[in-house]
Design a protein around this motif. Structure first.
Motif, short mmCIF file in Angstrom:
data_model
loop_
_atom_site.label_atom_id
_atom_site.label_comp_id
_atom_site.label_asym_id
_atom_site.label_seq_id
_atom_site.Cartn_x
_atom_site.Cartn_y
_atom_site.Cartn_z
N GLY A 192 37.44 -3.19 40.34
CA GLY A 192 37.50 -3.96 39.10
C GLY A 192 38.86 -4.57 38.82
N MET A 193 39.74 -4.60 39.83
CA MET A 193 41.11 -5.06 39.66
C MET A 193 41.19 -6.45 39.05
SD MET A 193 43.94 -5.60 42.70
CE MET A 193 42.80 -6.63 43.65
N ARG A 194 40.45 -7.41 39.59
CA ARG A 194 40.57 -8.79 39.13
C ARG A 194 40.02 -8.98 37.72
NH1 ARG A 194 39.11 -13.02 43.87
NH2 ARG A 194 37.21 -11.78 44.08
N PHE A 195 38.97 -8.22 37.39
CA PHE A 195 38.45 -8.29 36.02
C PHE A 195 39.48 -7.75 35.04
CE2 PHE A 195 36.26 -6.52 32.36
CZ PHE A 195 35.45 -7.57 31.97
N ALA A 196 40.12 -6.62 35.38
CA ALA A 196 41.14 -6.02 34.51
C ALA A 196 42.32 -6.97 34.32
CB ALA A 196 41.61 -4.69 35.09
N ILE A 197 42.76 -7.60 35.41
CA ILE A 197 43.89 -8.53 35.33
C ILE A 197 43.53 -9.72 34.45
CG2 ILE A 197 45.27 -10.18 36.67
CD1 ILE A 197 45.27 -8.12 38.94
N MET A 198 42.31 -10.24 34.60
CA MET A 198 41.87 -11.36 33.78
C MET A 198 41.88 -10.98 32.30
SD MET A 198 38.24 -13.46 33.88
CE MET A 198 37.25 -12.06 33.32
N GLU A 199 41.39 -9.80 31.98
CA GLU A 199 41.34 -9.34 30.59
C GLU A 199 42.75 -9.20 30.01
OE1 GLU A 199 40.22 -5.29 28.13
OE2 GLU A 199 39.21 -5.66 30.05
N ILE A 200 43.65 -8.58 30.79
CA ILE A 200 45.03 -8.38 30.33
C ILE A 200 45.72 -9.71 30.09
CG2 ILE A 200 47.30 -7.51 31.01
CD1 ILE A 200 45.77 -5.26 32.54
N LYS A 201 45.57 -10.63 31.04
CA LYS A 201 46.23 -11.94 30.90
C LYS A 201 45.69 -12.71 29.70
CE LYS A 201 47.73 -12.76 35.66
NZ LYS A 201 47.64 -13.65 36.84
N MET A 202 44.37 -12.68 29.50
CA MET A 202 43.78 -13.37 28.36
C MET A 202 44.31 -12.78 27.06
SD MET A 202 41.68 -15.74 27.25
CE MET A 202 40.47 -16.15 28.53
N ALA A 203 44.39 -11.45 26.98
CA ALA A 203 44.86 -10.79 25.76
C ALA A 203 46.31 -11.14 25.46
CB ALA A 203 44.70 -9.28 25.90
N ILE A 204 47.15 -11.15 26.47
CA ILE A 204 48.57 -11.47 26.26
C ILE A 204 48.74 -12.93 25.85
CG2 ILE A 204 50.81 -11.70 27.42
CD1 ILE A 204 50.04 -8.83 26.73
N CYS A 205 48.03 -13.82 26.52
CA CYS A 205 48.16 -15.25 26.20
C CYS A 205 47.72 -15.55 24.77
CB CYS A 205 47.32 -16.09 27.17
SG CYS A 205 48.00 -16.18 28.82
N LYS A 206 46.59 -15.01 24.36
CA LYS A 206 46.09 -15.26 23.00
C LYS A 206 47.01 -14.63 21.96
CE LYS A 206 41.81 -17.18 23.34
NZ LYS A 206 41.08 -18.06 22.41
N THR A 207 47.53 -13.44 22.27
CA THR A 207 48.41 -12.75 21.32
C THR A 207 49.71 -13.52 21.13
OG1 THR A 207 47.49 -10.59 21.90
CG2 THR A 207 49.62 -10.60 20.82
N LEU A 208 50.36 -13.91 22.23
CA LEU A 208 51.64 -14.61 22.12
C LEU A 208 51.48 -16.05 21.64
CD1 LEU A 208 53.67 -13.32 25.21
CD2 LEU A 208 53.67 -12.51 22.85
N LYS A 209 50.29 -16.61 21.79
CA LYS A 209 50.03 -17.95 21.26
C LYS A 209 50.06 -17.93 19.74
CE LYS A 209 46.36 -21.49 21.24
NZ LYS A 209 45.85 -21.30 19.86
N GLU A 210 49.62 -16.81 19.15
CA GLU A 210 49.51 -16.73 17.69
C GLU A 210 50.57 -15.87 17.03
OE1 GLU A 210 45.60 -16.09 16.16
OE2 GLU A 210 44.62 -16.97 17.90
N PHE A 211 51.20 -14.97 17.80
CA PHE A 211 52.14 -14.03 17.20
C PHE A 211 53.40 -13.86 18.03
CE2 PHE A 211 47.81 -12.52 16.25
CZ PHE A 211 47.83 -12.46 14.86
#
Length: 518
Positions: A458-477
């Protein structure tokens, strides 16, 4: 005065003494394995259960022992779990041969704890061995292909959007202060349930919302136990043959109630999805259902696919494996960004530039961000979520002069290698630039997801989730520290994985022009 002969006869005493001497001799013989192989190790003892007692005595220091032992003994050293010899390897060339060149001799991660997961989980990928594992791995791999992940991006994005809305509420209610592990734990749970169980945990539908609340409750219960406080764990480690008894009794080291709940949930989802005429969304569950085969087809060894029992077991495995580790990885990364503002600013600029170029956070956009990958890799190196990887030796073999006997487990110290001064300058500092050129980083030294054919599926799924979370968080906060943020370096401890020793609190500050629309 009572004489020993008044208690037992002289013949009985002689039998007892003889039995004790034979037992001592048997133990002594078992503890000569590493010595005969010329592999250095700490002296084992009966009271120390070989070398096992140190693990239970110092849970916080388990992962640091590999750093100490490498300095003391070199690249190869051993230990005893009861009477069972284990060999730890820090030499990248030997690790590479174990993972790749000699993989056929090291196919299994371990044989311990493979029969004590209960009837529902003994069929999971991590508990499977040999050809059984190979069939399941080949059947599950397409679910994590790039094409499937591209179609799952929107599922993950919806989960992340719910998380950022919760962060906006924390700004209104608690001046932006939030519990990092709890927040990202809910995100990770939401994402893995959506992908592995086709359940929207935070759906607005009353029926789905009720199911979602139950999923959250049962998921937390799975992780609400400490493995080293279970006395049977010690028995299984000392006497591996007792696992056969546990299997016959359908014993599981996991809590029974949540596992039973997810088993029933999965069966109901299989039934619903099998009879649905609606357009089927792409997720892990759907991919597994498309690969379903009968028990008879699985037994003949020729068919590729998964039985219904294997589908349910691996769906639950996705939850267990993905929920805790992904939440921890996100906790460590956000903590590093909050405590290294210059890194956070540079990463935010990259996210903004990528959004201008791609217009959205697509799969391609997420993978194009080099600095984000550098930050994630460095965070996984500094704070790995797994302390060790292991492989089981099926036949006697000699690799680069090191003899590894049949039946011995080989440990690869993930944490130790990630903090080895031989390979890293200032290994306990967060420095993303060291990950700029990955061709210079030995994948046998930096292996957050394992290595070889049996790495984390599940490595690539986990990386995708982490990257999406960081991008959305830093985009707004903007991420910031608060009064109760732990001072770096963050201390870790070991439970089912490496977790922060204390609760991590951070603060989010909305960026200028960002307004919560909910």
């Amino acid at each position: 005065m009572i004489s020993p002969l008044d208690v037992l006869s002289i013949e009985t005493w002689m039998l007892l003494v003889t039995a004790l001497l034979l037992l001592k001799f048997y133990i002594y013989r078992k503890w000569q394995v590493l010595k005969n192989l010329n592999i250095p190790h700490e002296p084992p003892s009966i009271l120390g259960l070989g070398n096992l007692a140190s693990m239970f005595d110092n849970v916080d220091g388990i992962f640091n022992q590999d750093i100490i032992r490498k300095k003391q003994f070199g690249n190869v050293y051993g230990s005893y779990t009861g009477l069972q010899a284990r060999i730890a390897v820090c030499d990248p060339e030997i690790i590479k041969q174990i993972y790749i060149k000699e993989f056929s001799n090291f196919r299994d991660r371990q044989i311990t704890f493979s029969k004590v997961n209960g009837k529902y989980m003994n069929a999971a990928l991590t508990a499977s061995r040999g050809d059984h594992w190979k069939r399941m791995r080949n059947s599950l791999t397409p679910a994590f292909s790039a094409s499937k992940l591209k179609e799952m991006v929107r599922i993950v994005e919806q989960c992340v959007d719910h998380m950022t809305s919760a962060l906006h509420k924390s700004v209104q209610n608690d001046d932006g202060r939030f519990d990092v592990k709890e927040t990202f734990g809910e995100l990770s749970l939401d994402a893995v349930c959506s992908a592995a169980f086709s359940v929207n945990v935070h759906s607005n539908s009353p029926g789905a919302a009720a199911t979602g609340r139950k999923v959250v409750e049962m998921s937390k219960e799975i992780f609400n136990f400490e493995i080293f406080k279970n006395p049977l764990i010690l028995i299984f480690m000392l006497f591996p043959w007792t696992e056969n008894i546990a299997e016959k009794l359908n014993y599981s080291i996991f809590p029974k109630k949540p596992i039973t709940f997810f088993h029933r949930l999965t069966l109901s989802l299989i039934d619903r999805l099998s009879h649905s005429s609606d357009q089927k969304r792409v997720d892990i569950m759907q991919s597994m259902l498309e690969a379903e085969i009968s028990e008879d087809e699985a037994k003949n060894g020729k068919a590729k696919g998964l039985t219904k029992q294997e589908i349910t077991a691996n769906a639950i495995l996705m939850l267990i494996a993905g929920f805790e580790t992904t939440a921890n990885a996100l906790t460590y990364l956000t903590y590093n960004l909050a405590t290294h503002k210059h890194v956070q600013e540079k990463l935010t600029e990259e996210i903004e530039e990528t959004l201008k170029e791609y217009g959205e956070l697509s799969y391609e956009a997420l993978n194009s961000m080099k600095y984000l990958t550098m930050c994630l890799n460095e965070s996984l190196r500094l704070y790995p979520v797994i302390a060790r990887n292991s492989r089981y030796c099926e036949n006697d073999i000699t690799i680069n002069g090191v003899q590894i006997p049949k039946g011995v487990h080989v440990d690869i110290p993930t944490y130790g290698l990630s903090h080895d001064e031989e390979y890293w300058d200032e290994p306990f500092k967060f420095h993303p630039e060291r990950m700029e050129d990955m061709s210079k980083i030995d994948p046998m030294v930096f292996q957050p997801f394992g290595g070889g054919p049996r790495n984390c599926i599940g490595m690539r799924f986990a990386i995708m989730e982490i990257k999406m979370a960081i991008c959305k968080t830093l985009k707004e906060f903007e991420l910031d520290v608060c009064e109760d943020t732990p001072i770096p370096p963050l201390q870790q401890t070991f439970k089912s994985s490496l977790i922060p020793k204390e609760r991590v609190f951070l603060k989010v500050v909305p960026r200028e022009g960002i307004v919560n629309t909910e």
